[in-house]
Scaffold this motif. Structure first.
Motif, PDB file in Angstrom:
ATOM      1  N   PRO A   1       0.907  -0.999   0.261  1.00 15.47           N
ATOM      2  CA  PRO A   1      -0.012  -0.570   0.129  1.00 15.47           C
ATOM      3  C   PRO A   1       0.865   1.527   0.246  1.00 15.47           C
ATOM      4  O   PRO A   1      -0.008   2.261  -0.081  1.00 15.47           O
ATOM      5  N   HIS A   2       2.234   0.937   0.726  1.00 16.37           N
ATOM      6  CA  HIS A   2       2.869   2.081   0.457  1.00 16.37           C
ATOM      7  C   HIS A   2       4.035   2.188  -0.795  1.00 16.37           C
ATOM      8  O   HIS A   2       5.370   3.182  -0.515  1.00 16.37           O
ATOM      9  N   ALA A   3       3.538   1.448  -1.816  1.00 17.70           N
ATOM     10  CA  ALA A   3       4.491   1.709  -2.989  1.00 17.70           C
ATOM     11  C   ALA A   3       4.468   2.647  -3.781  1.00 17.70           C
ATOM     12  O   ALA A   3       3.748   3.918  -3.304  1.00 17.70           O
ATOM     13  N   ASP A   4       5.424   3.198  -4.083  1.00 20.47           N
ATOM     14  CA  ASP A   4       5.770   4.633  -4.438  1.00 20.47           C
ATOM     15  C   ASP A   4       4.795   5.143  -5.791  1.00 20.47           C
ATOM     16  O   ASP A   4       4.608   6.345  -6.577  1.00 20.47           O
ATOM     17  N   VAL A   5       4.663   3.945  -6.102  1.00 22.80           N
ATOM     18  CA  VAL A   5       3.355   4.715  -7.572  1.00 22.80           C
ATOM     19  C   VAL A   5       3.133   3.171  -7.500  1.00 22.80           C
ATOM     20  O   VAL A   5       3.700   1.961  -7.948  1.00 22.80           O
ATOM     21  N   LYS A   6       1.790   3.293  -7.963  1.00 29.70           N
ATOM     22  CA  LYS A   6       0.759   3.005  -8.647  1.00 29.70           C
ATOM     23  C   LYS A   6       0.136   2.905 -10.056  1.00 29.70           C
ATOM     24  O   LYS A   6      -0.330   4.423  -9.996  1.00 29.70           O
ATOM     25  N   ILE A   7       0.045   1.781 -10.596  1.00 28.61           N
ATOM     26  CA  ILE A   7      -0.477   1.229 -11.823  1.00 28.61           C
ATOM     27  C   ILE A   7      -1.744   0.863 -11.787  1.00 28.61           C
ATOM     28  O   ILE A   7      -1.744  -0.400 -11.650  1.00 28.61           O
ATOM     29  N   PHE A   8      -2.415   0.877 -12.770  1.00 28.23           N
ATOM     30  CA  PHE A   8      -3.643   0.071 -13.106  1.00 28.23           C
ATOM     31  C   PHE A   8      -3.843   0.380 -14.454  1.00 28.23           C
ATOM     32  O   PHE A   8      -4.563   0.808 -14.946  1.00 28.23           O
TER      33      PHE A   8
ATOM     34  N   CYS B   1       6.955   5.537 -17.675  1.00 33.42           N
ATOM     35  CA  CYS B   1       8.127   6.797 -17.043  1.00 33.42           C
ATOM     36  C   CYS B   1       7.420   8.140 -16.579  1.00 33.42           C
ATOM     37  O   CYS B   1       8.656   8.334 -16.288  1.00 33.42           O
ATOM     38  N   GLU B   2       6.615   8.332 -17.473  1.00 33.75           N
ATOM     39  CA  GLU B   2       6.418  10.136 -16.875  1.00 33.75           C
ATOM     40  C   GLU B   2       5.422   9.970 -15.840  1.00 33.75           C
ATOM     41  O   GLU B   2       6.881  11.345 -15.399  1.00 33.75           O
ATOM     42  N   ILE B   3       4.913   8.926 -15.816  1.00 35.93           N
ATOM     43  CA  ILE B   3       4.352   9.133 -14.342  1.00 35.93           C
ATOM     44  C   ILE B   3       5.340   9.587 -13.350  1.00 35.93           C
ATOM     45  O   ILE B   3       5.835   9.332 -11.939  1.00 35.93           O
ATOM     46  N   ILE B   4       6.594   8.035 -13.523  1.00 37.19           N
ATOM     47  CA  ILE B   4       7.067   7.761 -12.769  1.00 37.19           C
ATOM     48  C   ILE B   4       8.772   8.695 -11.853  1.00 37.19           C
ATOM     49  O   ILE B   4       8.721   9.705 -10.870  1.00 37.19           O
ATOM     50  N   SER B   5       8.589   9.318 -13.121  1.00 39.82           N
ATOM     51  CA  SER B   5       9.413  10.843 -13.576  1.00 39.82           C
ATOM     52  C   SER B   5       8.924  11.794 -12.238  1.00 39.82           C
ATOM     53  O   SER B   5       9.593  13.159 -11.369  1.00 39.82           O
TER      54      SER B   5
END
Ligand code: C5P
Length: 216
Positions: free
Chosen positions: A131-138, A209-213
């Motif tokens: 639940p504390h992941a840095d980025v979550k993608i669905f 990658c854009e979301i992550i950055s």
């Protein structure tokens, strides 16, 4: 940053594992396929003659599950392609409803992820496992596209199946995964939902990658 955790959830055929694998490679971090764990454990329990309605706790306790350099081992034996068939997919979904199975695998998944940076794909990674992941993608895609992708994947592996067979299996599995009471398939509140219908792998990867950055 010393550790980054990226959760990728979604239904069957949404492109999760393709995207997660490539993303991990691109970021030079580890990839954990949690679906493979559910498949391998279901396959093993079935081989031992168990059904999901039985008490599995003792057998699960004895079961040794290891993850090393991207490979999964059940009682020291490396898991291979035998878990990739549609039948094992359905079996995995049947056993994945059971609390003792989920508890055991969730614990192992968390322990593995403590040891480094990971892209983790599954159904409940953003909601339950991390639940504390840095980025979550669905990831989602139209039903038709998901069936077509899965059909292509099976054909490439030399597994015979018709559109109707794959469609029916996928519908049943999605329905079962989304409606179960423990850790159902659903986007986390803070997940980025990406519809991959009509998009190339490259396009989806770039978007992630854009979301992550932006986030990290
Ligand atoms: O992703 P994959 O199709 O290999 O997963 C097989 C099954 O395992 C899913 O249909 C689902 O029932 C179960 N699963 C789960 N939670 C996860 C990953 C997979 O319940 N994190």
């Amino acid at each position: 940053i010393d550790q980054i955790l990226i959760a990728i959830d979604g239904p069957a055929g949404s492109g999760k594992s393709t995207i997660a694998k490539l993303l991990a490679k691109k970021l030079r971090i580890n990839y954990l396929d949690t679906g493979a764990m559910y498949r391998a454990v279901a396959y093993y329990l079935k081989m031992k003659g168990y059904s999901p309605s039985e008490d599995l706790s003792e057998e699960l306790e004895k079961l040794k599950i290891d993850y090393k350099d991207g490979d999964l081992y059940i009682n020291g034996i490396k898991v291979g392609e035998e878990i990739r068939s549609p039948e094992v997919g359905k079996l995995a979904s049947d056993f994945a409803k059971i609390q003792t199975v989920r508890e055991r695998l969730t614990k192992i998944q968390r322990t593995i992820c403590e040891k480094g940076s990971f892209v983790v794909d599954g159904r409940d990674i953003g909601t339950v496992v991390l639940p504390h992941a840095d980025v979550k993608i669905f990831l989602t895609a139209s039903f038709e596209e998901r069936v077509k992708r899965r059909l292509k994947e099976l054909q490439e592996k030399g597994i015979q199946a018709t559109y109707e067979q794959v469609a029916q299996e996928m519908m049943q599995r999605d329905e079962q995964d989304s409606s179960r009471s423990i850790a159902p398939l659903k986007p986390a509140q803070d997940a980025f939902i990406i519809d991959t219908t009509g998009k190339t792998v490259e396009e989806v990867l770039n978007q992630i990658c854009e979301i992550i950055s932006r986030r990290v």
